[in-house]
Design an enzyme around this catalytic site. Structure first.
Site, PDB file in Angstrom:
ATOM      1  N   ILE A  74      24.974 -24.779  11.830  1.00 59.16           N
ATOM      2  CA  ILE A  74      25.540 -24.056  12.756  1.00 59.16           C
ATOM      3  C   ILE A  74      24.676 -23.438  13.842  1.00 59.16           C
ATOM      4  O   ILE A  74      23.469 -23.843  13.479  1.00 59.16           O
ATOM      5  CB  ILE A  74      26.012 -22.649  11.682  1.00 59.16           C
ATOM      6  CG1 ILE A  74      24.766 -22.160  10.964  1.00 59.16           C
ATOM      7  CG2 ILE A  74      27.367 -23.017  10.994  1.00 59.16           C
ATOM      8  CD1 ILE A  74      25.364 -20.988  10.188  1.00 59.16           C
ATOM      9  N   ASP A  75      25.207 -22.821  14.794  1.00 54.25           N
ATOM     10  CA  ASP A  75      24.109 -22.544  15.948  1.00 54.25           C
ATOM     11  C   ASP A  75      23.120 -21.609  15.399  1.00 54.25           C
ATOM     12  O   ASP A  75      23.290 -20.831  14.495  1.00 54.25           O
ATOM     13  CB  ASP A  75      25.067 -22.008  17.168  1.00 54.25           C
ATOM     14  CG  ASP A  75      26.058 -23.098  17.656  1.00 54.25           C
ATOM     15  OD1 ASP A  75      25.601 -24.359  17.544  1.00 54.25           O
ATOM     16  OD2 ASP A  75      26.978 -22.607  18.269  1.00 54.25           O
ATOM     17  N   LYS A  76      22.006 -21.507  16.333  1.00 47.62           N
ATOM     18  CA  LYS A  76      20.881 -20.486  16.244  1.00 47.62           C
ATOM     19  C   LYS A  76      21.430 -19.030  15.823  1.00 47.62           C
ATOM     20  O   LYS A  76      20.959 -18.258  14.949  1.00 47.62           O
ATOM     21  CB  LYS A  76      20.069 -20.691  17.306  1.00 47.62           C
ATOM     22  CG  LYS A  76      19.011 -19.647  17.315  1.00 47.62           C
ATOM     23  CD  LYS A  76      17.970 -19.583  18.616  1.00 47.62           C
ATOM     24  CE  LYS A  76      17.021 -18.743  18.385  1.00 47.62           C
ATOM     25  NZ  LYS A  76      16.251 -18.543  19.666  1.00 47.62           N
TER      26      LYS A  76
END
EC number: 5.4.99.-
Length: 357
Positions: A161-163
């Protein structure tokens, strides 16, 4: 980032970047092309790489004035491996929701990068996992543990998942678990639900967004939707409205596929970008009034939630060893909860004012 040292060519070169120019690519100098596609690169470093023979097009080194054309394969090669392949153990606190001999479920906080990459070589979830596994191995006094690798050489990383997205991730601890979990993700038998706050009043109470997702044809740092299927890969996102606040809507998203930035891109495609999603335009006031008081309210919401409003809340999968379906749920983090509550109060107050008029 393009490196400014160790640029000499070698009998064995490591691929750091690889891009294929899209069908609509107009002839463009390779240094400018890479500036558009490589995050944090400077023109000076790109040109240094070209002068040292580290930029290849269609298998041959080129100078910085080479003009990239549609279909060209552009690669940046160096004599040293990418920094993200050099995994260093770091003592980073991890919120471990579940762990056994085969799998681990982690609740990732917003702001933590999942895997090392250009500009983020330390402080990532993977760095913390390597430390955790090594520490446990030393404590148990057992034999050497061979962590599984996926196609990107990330130990145990099945998905990501994104930062600036918070929430649940499953990690494989054995090769058998990796094979089982990746197969489940491929066959779309896992369960993944996200909670998102989006701009605008979503018309339908529930629906499905489809459209291939691939790299933006002009900005490599963005993803884009290609409804005609001319680029990218199939992507399907199901959504359901949870609560309406007038200018923004709280929704649940269920992923059928798992493309890069899928929810963020799909929602922007239908005109409802994630609240405060800087990369896809949600960090601007897209809906609402022009009153200064409202503008200040939205800016206060941005300050409370300084990231895109997206949380991976539910994760379900079949355990690779026991065959039992396991489902995990994580509460909304404080920043999202606070932002949602601000919008809830604002919406209720506005409704009350309307009734009094």
């Amino acid at each position: 980032m393009i490196e400014d040292n160790d640029l000499e060519t070698s009998d064995h070169l490591y691929e750091h970047y690889a891009f294929t120019a899209g069908k609509g690519q107009e002839p463009l100098r390779v240094d400018k092309f890479l500036m558009n596609f490589v995050e944090n690169a400077t023109r000076n470093k790109v040109q240094q790489a070209a002068k040292s023979g580290n930029i290849y097009v269609n298998g041959s080194p080129v100078k910085q004035n080479y003009r990239v054309k549609a279909g060209d394969e552009v690669k940046v090669l160096f004599a040293h491996p990418p920094h993200e392949d050099l995994l260093v153990a770091e003592d980073i606190p991890l919120n471990i929701v579940y762990e056994d001999e085969a799998v681990m479920v982690v609740n990732k906080p917003a702001g933590m990068v999942v895997h090392p990459g250009h500009g983020n070589y330390s402080g990532t979830l993977i760095n913390g996992l390597v430390y955790h596994f090594e520490k446990n191995q030393a404590t148990e006094g057992g034999g050497e543990r061979n962590l599984p690798n996926n196609s990107s050489n990330r130990p145990g990383l099945v998905h990501r998942i994104d930062k600036d997205t918070s929430g649940l991730l499953v990690i494989a601890k054995t090769e058998e678990a990796m094979l089982s979990l990746t197969t489940q993700f491929f066959n779309k038998t896992t369960e993944r639900q996200y909670i998102a706050l989006v701009w605008g009043n979503v018309t339908d109470d529930e629906g499905t967004i489809t459209g291939h997702i691939g790299r933006h044809l002009k900005d490599r740092l963005l993803m884009d939707v290609f409804p005609d299927g001319s680029h990218g890969k199939e992507a399907v996102t199901h959504y359901k409205v949870l609560e309406r606040f007038g200018y923004v809507t709280l929704i649940a998203c269920r992923l059928e596929t798992g493309r890069t930035h899928q929810i963020r891109v799909h929602l922007k495609h239908i005109g409802h970008p994630l609240f405060n999603d800087e990369r896809y335009g949600g960090d601007k006031i897209l809906k609402g009034t022009t009153f200064a008081k409202y503008k200040q309210f939205v800016e206060n919401c941005f300050a409370v939630l300084p990231r895109q409003a997206l949380h991976a809340k539910t994760l379900g999968f079949t355990h690779p060893v026991t065959g039992v379906f396991m489902r995990f749920d994580s509460p909304l983090p404080d920043d999202m909860t606070a932002c949602i509550e601000k919008w809830r109060r604002y919406s209720n107050n506005t409704a009350n004012d309307d009734l009094q008029d």
